[in-house]
Scaffold this active site. Structure first.
Site, short mmCIF file in Angstrom:
data_model
loop_
_atom_site.label_atom_id
_atom_site.label_comp_id
_atom_site.label_asym_id
_atom_site.label_seq_id
_atom_site.Cartn_x
_atom_site.Cartn_y
_atom_site.Cartn_z
N ASP A 69 0.84 -1.19 0.00
CA ASP A 69 0.00 0.00 0.00
C ASP A 69 0.88 1.25 0.00
OD1 ASP A 69 0.84 -0.81 2.53
OD2 ASP A 69 -1.17 -1.04 3.31
N GLU A 128 -5.93 3.26 3.25
CA GLU A 128 -6.50 3.87 4.45
C GLU A 128 -7.89 4.45 4.19
OE1 GLU A 128 -5.22 3.55 7.28
OE2 GLU A 128 -3.12 3.09 6.95
#
Length: 371
Positions: A69, A128
């Site tokens: 990520d 997120e």
């Protein structure tokens, strides 16, 4: 790449955290590093603010996926590091700077010394929020590669450097954001009978919300509803016309998430009648559970232990990770990487031990050869 180069990359990335689907500088930096490798067996494809990077194998029979990520968090950094965030109010407070560095180090090694199978490196935006895994998984380009297995890591501040941790089955929970907007009727504090007080209504709602967990969820199952923020009112002598609650729902089973939401919506209907108001609910970003496949975890454990990396069995946690959407479709797993920090994930002073970078690369590349 040597350790000094890897540390420099991590620190460069730490300076430029960007929120979900805004990772333009990050994408450009990643592209620069990858192109500087100058390897003919690397194929790069952009996707939104992320990247797909395919490394051709020597004699491919399958394709192994590895996801990292790349986004940061809306947190003001308080580390006082010489390389702290240059973007005010944004920080790599979840370790994604380390995640990316480890992925780049593994990409460098695997492209320089190809394994038999193809390896697809996935640099995913918006982990997120609002959630990049699900649309990336569904993208036409990703579907063309037909990845056979996939895995990822996440830093663990509480574990020592040199240790990794995972488990077969549920590692992370199903999660859903929760936003509730209450609308009644404002008025003067001296005339409450002429108003519909949304502070009273929202406060009562918060206290009764926990009855869903205690009375509607099997006590042998697990569920959490947390309201972390409440906003209402303007001044001390005016009855609030509106109120907003912000929170999260977490469960270990998808069916329990459905149960909680159904009961929550029934409760909303009752409150609208009882308090003569309207309540709107928004579930925001929703993440699917991280459910690790046993065969993949077993191969991972065997591989890392051969390389002298310590392994600990993990406990299931109520944390959320949108990598679960990949595991819903593709056999694989996620593991924790120890980084030995006194500050936890999403803390404004988080600064992982950079010695963990090389351990992470070793764990990832070894697993690629064995999975």
């Amino acid at each position: 790449m040597n350790k000094d180069q890897l540390v420099a990359i991590r620190r460069d990335l730490h300076k430029i955290p960007e929120l979900g689907f805004q990772e333009y500088k990050t994408q450009a930096y990643l592209l620069q590093i990858i192109k500087n490798m100058k390897r003919s067996n690397i194929e790069i494809t952009k996707w939104e603010t992320g990247l797909f990077v395919l490394v051709q194998g020597k004699n491919p029979k399958k394709t192994i996926g590895y996801r990292t990520d790349i986004d940061g968090l809306p947190i003001k950094e308080e580390t006082d590091l010489s390389f702290q965030s240059e973007h005010d109010g944004q920080m790599h407070a979840c370790g994604h700077d380390l995640h990316m560095t480890i992925a780049l180090g593994a990409l460098d090694e695997i492209s320089a010394n190809p394994i038999d199978d193809n390896v697809l490196f996935i640099f995913q935006p918006a982990e997120e929020g609002p959630g990049g895994a699900e649309p990336m998984l569904a993208s036409e380009k990703f579907q063309q590669w037909k990845v056979d297995n996939i895995f990822a890591l996440h830093i663990a501040p509480e574990l020592p450097v040199g240790t990794v941790s995972s488990r077969a089955g549920i590692l992370f929970a199903n999660t859903s954001e929760l936003f509730l907007d209450f609308t009644g009727k404002g008025g003067h504090a001296a005339y409450p009978h002429l108003s519909k007080d949304m502070i009273v209504t929202a406060s009562s709602f918060v206290t009764q919300l926990q009855q869903i967990i205690s009375r509607k969820v099997d006590p042998l199952d697990s569920g959490v509803i947390t309201i972390g923020k409440m906003t209402a009112g303007t001044v001390q002598n005016i009855i609030a016309e509106t109120a907003r609650l912000e929170g999260t729902i977490r469960t270990l089973q998808p069916e329990t998430m459905s149960t909680i939401k159904r009961e929550l919506e029934n409760m909303i209907k009752g409150f609208e009648i009882a308090h003569d108001c309207t309540i709107k609910v928004d579930y925001g970003a929703m993440y699917y559970q991280v459910n690790n496949h046993r065969i993949c975890v077993d191969k991972f454990v065997e591989a890392v232990q051969k390389k002298g990396i310590q392994y600990r069995e993990a406990n299931a946690a109520m944390t959320g990770e949108d990598f679960g959407y990949f595991l819903k479709e593709i056999p694989g797993f996620m593991f924790w990487l120890g980084v030995d920090s006194p500050y936890g994930l999403h803390h404004s002073k988080l600064n992982p031990n950079e010695d963990a970078i090389e351990i992470g690369i070793r764990a990832v590349t070894t697993t690629m050869k064995e999975i």
